[in-house]
Design an enzyme around this catalytic site. Structure first.
Site, mmCIF file in Angstrom:
data_model
loop_
_atom_site.group_PDB
_atom_site.id
_atom_site.type_symbol
_atom_site.label_atom_id
_atom_site.label_comp_id
_atom_site.label_asym_id
_atom_site.label_seq_id
_atom_site.Cartn_x
_atom_site.Cartn_y
_atom_site.Cartn_z
ATOM 1 N N GLY A 228 0.836 -1.198 0.000
ATOM 2 C CA GLY A 228 0.000 0.000 0.000
ATOM 3 C C GLY A 228 0.868 1.245 0.000
ATOM 4 C CB THR B 47 0.168 7.580 1.971
ATOM 5 O OG1 THR B 47 1.564 7.699 2.222
ATOM 6 C CG2 THR B 47 -0.446 6.647 2.984
ATOM 7 C CG ASP C 251 -1.364 11.419 3.117
ATOM 8 O OD1 ASP C 251 -1.839 10.465 2.475
ATOM 9 O OD2 ASP C 251 -0.894 11.313 4.263
ATOM 10 C CE1 TYR D 27 -2.996 4.047 2.945
ATOM 11 C CE2 TYR D 27 -4.393 4.774 4.754
ATOM 12 C CZ TYR D 27 -3.417 3.920 4.258
ATOM 13 O OH TYR D 27 -2.868 2.952 5.072
#
Ligand code: NAI
Length: 255
Positions: free
Chosen positions: A100, A102, A104, A163
């Site tokens: 995974g 991110t 942001d 996310y």
């Protein structure tokens, strides 16, 4: 008569995506120490990390670990990964969709590329890997799939629209996989961790990490091993009635 919580994983073959560091590496260690054969996947940068992980293991466990360079966002990579593991090990019994990323930004500032990049790895990746292994699991009437979601998929989080949406989407994928696998002893569950002490969290601004710890009732980050032990339980042969669940491991941050 003694009855341990989990059965040995000897003879079981697992794939852990993004398994060279962080939570994925803790999961790989845990499965290896209980006897499983484990293929970890990752990007080019992960090859060196996988070698370091291998060196840190007892010889017997190291011999059961392999690394496959494979981008979960590319279906051809996922198919190749499944084919390589099947050819080398004879079956795939466990899939942990852990990789995974991110990127942001608040919604106003988030680019469409940032949206797509996170959905590609965090949501499309688990679908691709599940699709690549599912037929074989259904046919052998044995399979355990775990999707690494996040507390943020349940609660939302400021600055993490991509996310949070990817991790919430994983819950729908998990429940559908559970329904489609149930008659064939293939379970699917999601784990939703809170804040865990890994490189992903180390990349957050220190003030944000402090705030996360402050707002967590147990007042600390989770250790990767604390997530891995939940995954270990879910992938056990004896956990066949546990399917379609979302297991929160968040120190009380969201209940
Ligand atoms: P990490 O960033 O330390 O490790 C992720 C691994 O996935 C890395 O080795 C990375 O190279 C690999 N990866 C990235 N993109 C990939 C791709 N396209 N294909 C294959 N591998 C790829 O992350 P961490 O913290 O160990 O997280 C693992 C999972 O747990 C992620 O899905 C994350 O969203 C989730 N999670 C993490 C939390 C945390 O606080 N660290 C909290 C809740 C969920």
């Amino acid at each position: 008569m003694t009855d341990s919580t989990t059965a040995s994983l000897s003879g079981r073959v697992a794939i852990v995506t993004g398994g060279a560091r962080g939570i994925g590496a803790a999961i790989a260690r845990s499965l290896l120490s209980d006897g499983a054969t484990v293929a970890i996947t990752g990007l080019a940068d992960d090859r060196e990390r996988a070698a370091t992980l291998t060196k840190s293991l007892p010889a017997d466990a190291a011999g059961r670990l392999s690394f496959i360079q494979s981008d979960v966002g590319e279906y051809a990579d996922c198919e190749r990964t499944a084919a390589e593991v099947l050819a080398a090990r004879g079956s795939i019994d466990i899939l942990v969709n852990n990789a995974g990323i991110t990127q942001d930004k608040t919604i106003r500032k988030m680019s469409t590329d940032q949206w797509h990049a996170v959905i590609r790895v965090n949501l499309t990746g688990p679908f691709f890997m599940t699709k690549a292994v599912f037929g074989q699991m259904l046919e052998q009437k044995r399979g355990r799939i775990v999707n690494m979601s996040s507390v943020v998929g349940l609660a939302g989080n400021f600055g993490q629209a991509n996310y949070a949406a990817s991790k919430a989407g994983l819950l729908g994928l998990t429940k559908t996989t559970a329904l489609e696998g149930a008659a064939s002893n293939v379970t699917a569950n999601a784990v939703a961790p809170g804040f865990v002490g890994t490189d992903m969290v180390a990349a957050m601004p220190p003030a944000a990490v402090e705030a996360a710890i402050k707002s967590t009732p147990v007042k600390r980050l989770a250790e990767p091993d604390e997530i891995a032990r939940v995954v270990r339980f879910l992938v056990d042969d004896r956990s066949g009635y546990l399917t379609g669940a979302v297991v929160s491991v968040n120190g009380g941050w969201y209940m």
